[in-house]
Design a protein around this motif. Structure first.
Motif, PDB file in Angstrom:
ATOM      1  N   ASN A 229    -114.765  45.583  53.857  1.00  0.00           N
ATOM      2  CA  ASN A 229    -115.917  45.593  54.794  1.00  0.00           C
ATOM      3  C   ASN A 229    -116.227  44.384  55.765  1.00  0.00           C
ATOM      4  OD1 ASN A 229    -118.027  47.059  56.045  1.00  0.00           O
ATOM      5  ND2 ASN A 229    -119.591  46.605  54.358  1.00  0.00           N
ATOM      6  N   THR A 248    -122.065  49.905  48.815  1.00  0.00           N
ATOM      7  CA  THR A 248    -121.523  50.720  50.010  1.00  0.00           C
ATOM      8  C   THR A 248    -121.406  52.288  49.772  1.00  0.00           C
ATOM      9  OG1 THR A 248    -119.394  49.889  49.601  1.00  0.00           O
ATOM     10  CG2 THR A 248    -120.767  48.573  51.175  1.00  0.00           C
ATOM     11  N   GLU A 251    -120.590  54.978  52.619  1.00  0.00           N
ATOM     12  CA  GLU A 251    -120.208  54.463  53.878  1.00  0.00           C
ATOM     13  C   GLU A 251    -118.550  54.463  53.816  1.00  0.00           C
ATOM     14  OE1 GLU A 251    -121.995  50.616  54.304  1.00  0.00           O
ATOM     15  OE2 GLU A 251    -123.631  51.090  53.248  1.00  0.00           O
TER      16      GLU A 251
END
Length: 470
Positions: A229, A248, A251
């Protein structure tokens, strides 16, 4: 041979503990002498004196019970107040007060707590000699008293840092790396795994089971994650990567990895899954009953390869901080953890492997490690050094608890005195004088008694229900 190795491991750790305690007291002794406080005794242990020698004005010695140590300093207790004025004192006959004058009559009191304070002041005053009028601990500025009292814990922190630096950056330790060891094909909840196991079925993937995010993203064993990320991760940053994944869930996250020397990218979507809660150093968190606590976090279904490696010295402070936070978590939750220790000692409940442990338990673990001849000697030595480093971290954290007789209690008293005097100065009031910690002796005795009971409970538990790490 195994018995000799077991004994050797125990002896090594006991020597390490003794040296750590001795250096802790040196941390108090050196600044006390530098600031001019007379120090009649420097002792390792408690009880009857086994050996001592006098050098200068200080007697150095060893006592029969090696469960601590102390440095005696002149003037730990300020003189008693009388009619709001510091100067009345309960000094013994022939002793001098803070101004070198004859002592005022000892105030009478029928209160038990007051009697304890008076007796402590009198015992302390009996150590005074001509020339001590301006060499007493309580006369020092607050910052100097804090330096003296923090010297001991700081010494333990320095010892832990040096030992961990030798291990981490010199010898090397096994680290969970960001190189993938395995990739799960599907995500199965812990409850479903238990249900399949209890019915005699293998916990293998079924067509209806959802794909694991790492498998769906095309990751394979041997891949080295380098960026997650947009955040770069070092080879030893498995805990950092784990935390990023946990944050996360749901996502679509870009991942960069290296496979066969070629850098590649993919997208992964962590699945919100119930997983064990982790402490500062990545260990599962357990409740008072010893059950693993769980939280809903992002999960991708891949494992970490463990590898012996050295880390740069710049990583040492972070590793020390992780150990300090882990020990602090135990200390903050100590009452509940001691209840769990007592339950384990007297019932069939298991011991929490992350819970408190006595010197007896540490010695047993050290002996077991030393006796494991199938493990390379270097790894066994590293483990023993790590145990001693962890003990010093524990001594550092525990002594900062703001309760007498611990060092943190004296620091708290000094800070309270500075606050009182500061407020009095701001509002132009009369100087309230030094804080009389002798009045806290009931608390001191209560805390000391509680520590003895806790120590006895831990020793008993480490004998009848030791923590099983292997």
């Amino acid at each position: 041979m195994s018995i000799l190795l077991f004994i050797a491991g125990v002896v090594i750790v006991l020597i390490g503990v003794a040296v750590s305690i001795a250096l802790h007291e040196v941390g108090h002794l050196v600044p006390a002498k530098l600031f001019g406080v007379r120090t009649p005794q420097y002792m390792i242990g408690f009880g009857p004196t086994l050996w001592s020698t006098k050098k200068g004005e200080t007697e150095y010695g060893l006592k029969a019970i090696p469960l601590g140590g102390y440095v005696s300093m002149i003037g730990m207790y300020p003189p008693a107040k009388q009619k709001g004025k510091v100067g009345a004192t309960d000094l013994g006959a022939g002793a001098l007060d803070a101004d070198g004058a004859a002592p005022a009559p000892r105030p009478t009191s029928t209160g038990m707590f007051q009697q304890l304070a008076d007796d402590a002041r009198r015992a302390s005053a009996e150590q005074l000699q001509p020339g001590d009028e301006h060499r007493m601990f309580y006369q020092l500025p607050v910052y100097k008293r804090i330096i003296i009292m923090l010297g001991g814990p700081l010494m333990n922190l320095i010892i832990a840092t040096v030992l961990l630096a030798v291990l981490i950056s010199g010898v090397g330790t096994y680290q969970n790396t960001v190189r993938i060891s395995e990739v799960s094909q599907c995500v199965i909840s812990s409850e479903e795994q238990q249900a399949r196991a209890s019915s005699g079925e293998d916990a293998v993937c079924r067509p209806a089971d959802p794909e694991a995010p790492a498998y769906a993203a095309g990751l394979l064993p041997g891949d080295l994650i380098t960026e997650y990320n947009g955040v770069a991760v070092a080879e030893w940053d498995w805990m950092k990567l784990t935390e990023l994944i946990r944050q996360t869930a749901g996502e679509d996250v870009p991942v960069t990895y290296v496979r066969d020397g070629v850098e590649q990218t993919t997208t992964i979507t962590p699945r919100l899954t119930e997983r064990p809660a982790l402490d500062a150093i990545g260990r599962p968190v357990t409740d008072a009953a010893g059950n693993v606590e769980t939280v809903e976090v992002g999960f991708v279904g891949m494992g970490s390869q463990s590898q012996l490696m050295t880390l740069p010295l710049t990583e040492v402070p972070e590793k020390v901080g992780e150990n300090v936070r882990a020990v602090a978590d135990v200390v903050l939750d100590l009452p509940a953890r001691m209840v769990a220790v007592g339950r384990a000692a007297f019932t069939d409940a298991p011991r929490d492997p992350n819970g408190p442990i006595s010197v007896v338990g540490v010695g047993r673990i050290a002996g077991e490690v030393s006796a494991m001849e199938e493990i390379p000697l270097q790894d066994r030595a590293s483990t023993l050094v790590g145990l001693i480093a962890s003990l010093n971290v524990a001594l550092f954290v525990f002594n900062l608890i703001p309760l007498l007789p611990l060092d943190g209690g004296h620091v708290a008293g000094a800070l309270w005195e500075a606050l009182r005097r500061g407020i009095a100065k701001i509002f132009k009031r009369k100087d309230p004088g030094p804080v009389d910690i002798a009045k806290m002796l009931p608390v001191t005795y209560a805390v000391a008694g509680l520590l003895l009971v806790m120590g006895a409970m831990l020793i008993f538990a480490d004998i009848v229900k030791p923590i099983q790490l292997f």
